[in-house]
Design a protein around this motif. Structure first.
Motif, PDB file in Angstrom:
ATOM      1  N   ASN A 185      43.069  21.837  18.846  1.00  0.00           N
ATOM      2  CA  ASN A 185      43.459  20.829  19.826  1.00  0.00           C
ATOM      3  C   ASN A 185      42.227  20.037  20.251  1.00  0.00           C
ATOM      4  O   ASN A 185      41.384  20.535  20.980  1.00  0.00           O
ATOM      5  N   GLN A 186      42.121  18.779  19.770  1.00  0.00           N
ATOM      6  CA  GLN A 186      40.958  17.943  20.066  1.00  0.00           C
ATOM      7  C   GLN A 186      39.667  18.665  19.641  1.00  0.00           C
ATOM      8  O   GLN A 186      38.696  18.730  20.385  1.00  0.00           O
ATOM      9  N   VAL A 187      39.678  19.211  18.428  1.00  0.00           N
ATOM     10  CA  VAL A 187      38.553  20.014  17.932  1.00  0.00           C
ATOM     11  C   VAL A 187      38.005  19.517  16.602  1.00  0.00           C
ATOM     12  O   VAL A 187      36.786  19.466  16.417  1.00  0.00           O
ATOM     13  N   ILE A 188      38.879  19.138  15.654  1.00  0.00           N
ATOM     14  CA  ILE A 188      38.406  18.856  14.304  1.00  0.00           C
ATOM     15  C   ILE A 188      37.381  17.728  14.278  1.00  0.00           C
ATOM     16  O   ILE A 188      36.488  17.693  13.435  1.00  0.00           O
ATOM     17  N   GLU A 189      37.472  16.825  15.255  1.00  0.00           N
ATOM     18  CA  GLU A 189      36.502  15.727  15.317  1.00  0.00           C
ATOM     19  C   GLU A 189      35.107  16.198  15.714  1.00  0.00           C
ATOM     20  O   GLU A 189      34.114  15.497  15.491  1.00  0.00           O
ATOM     21  N   HIS A 190      35.005  17.406  16.283  1.00  0.00           N
ATOM     22  CA  HIS A 190      33.726  17.970  16.716  1.00  0.00           C
ATOM     23  C   HIS A 190      33.066  18.836  15.642  1.00  0.00           C
ATOM     24  O   HIS A 190      31.893  19.191  15.787  1.00  0.00           O
TER      25      HIS A 190
END
Length: 259
Positions: A185-190
């Protein structure tokens, strides 16, 4: 692009080590410059970061990007994801709770005929908010795990009654075919290692298991309007790659997922 001197706190003088990388989606080494951005959100550094587009798959990513060894510099103690459980503004708190409740219900819908004992891990969770909402949304017992590299977040996960998986997700030693759902959840971009994390997710998921992803999209109206500098989705130097529906699908299918 420059950050005005009046906005520069002392710690903006710190330098973040960077490295050149290939495309996180297809590993192609060729890219074209798209724009530049700096850390308007937390002012961790005055450095300007180059954002590029892969010539093969079209994925947008930061290159050169921060080195993993400097991760503590780009995630300060006041980073908002660490404090979602303590938002003071009541309107923001209610709006976020409404959105997160929707995610919790959506995730549990994927459990299908599974009743008690389903295992779910929230990767890079930052807080226990979503895990708590998943637990509240499902009428049967679940085994809920939180993964994060922050020692404080791990303490919070344990204190809230969930099971903790400390460290980088791709490096965690865990049995194959163990989880019913992996949440990013809102992680892969990091992620510093997108292929490694997706490979890990595929290995720890049971056959037919679900990988649930939410991430900023380069196709949104705000991204189109502000793509040249000030789109909040860039969120450099923490967002290392920005997907579209097409590049996300391609990246997942390369790793063996069916979308």
């Amino acid at each position: 692009m420059q950050i005005p001197q009046s906005l520069k706190p002392q710690f903006m003088d710190q330098y973040i080590e960077v490295e050149r990388v290939g495309c996180p989606g297809c590993e192609c080494r060729e890219s074209r410059p798209l724009t530049q951005a700096c850390d308007w959100d937390y002012l961790t550094t005055a450095q300007i970061f180059q954002i590029v587009r892969c010539v093969r798959c079209g994925l947008i990513y930061v290159n050169p990007r921060p080195k993993l060894t400097d991760i503590a510099k780009i995630y300060p103690a006041e980073y908002s994801a660490y404090h979602f459980d303590h938002i003071r503004n009541p309107l923001i708190r209610r709006a976020r709770a409404f959105m997160q409740q929707g995610k919790g219900k959506a995730i549990t819908r994927y459990l299908g005929t599974i009743r008690s004992g389903a295992r779910i891990v929230d990767v890079g969770c930052g807080s226990t908010t979503l895990l708590a909402l998943i637990r509240a949304a499902y009428p049967y017992n679940l085994q809920l795990y939180g993964n994060d590299f922050s020692a404080q977040v791990i303490e919070n996960i344990i204190a809230a009654g969930f099971q903790a998986m400390p460290g980088a997700f791709e490096a965690v030693q865990w049995p194959d075919n163990f989880f019913d759902v992996v949440v990013m959840n809102q992680v892969i971009e990091h992620l510093f290692d997108v292929p490694g994390c997706l490979n890990k997710a595929l290995s720890v998921l049971k056959p037919g298991g679900i990988l649930f992803i939410e991430t900023p999209s380069q196709e949104g109206l705000d991204a189109v309007l502000f793509k040249h500098n000030y789109w909040g989705g860039y969120h450099v130097p923490r967002h290392l790659q920005i997907f579209s529906s097409a590049t996300l699908r391609q990246t997942l299918e390369r790793r063996g997922f069916a979308v």
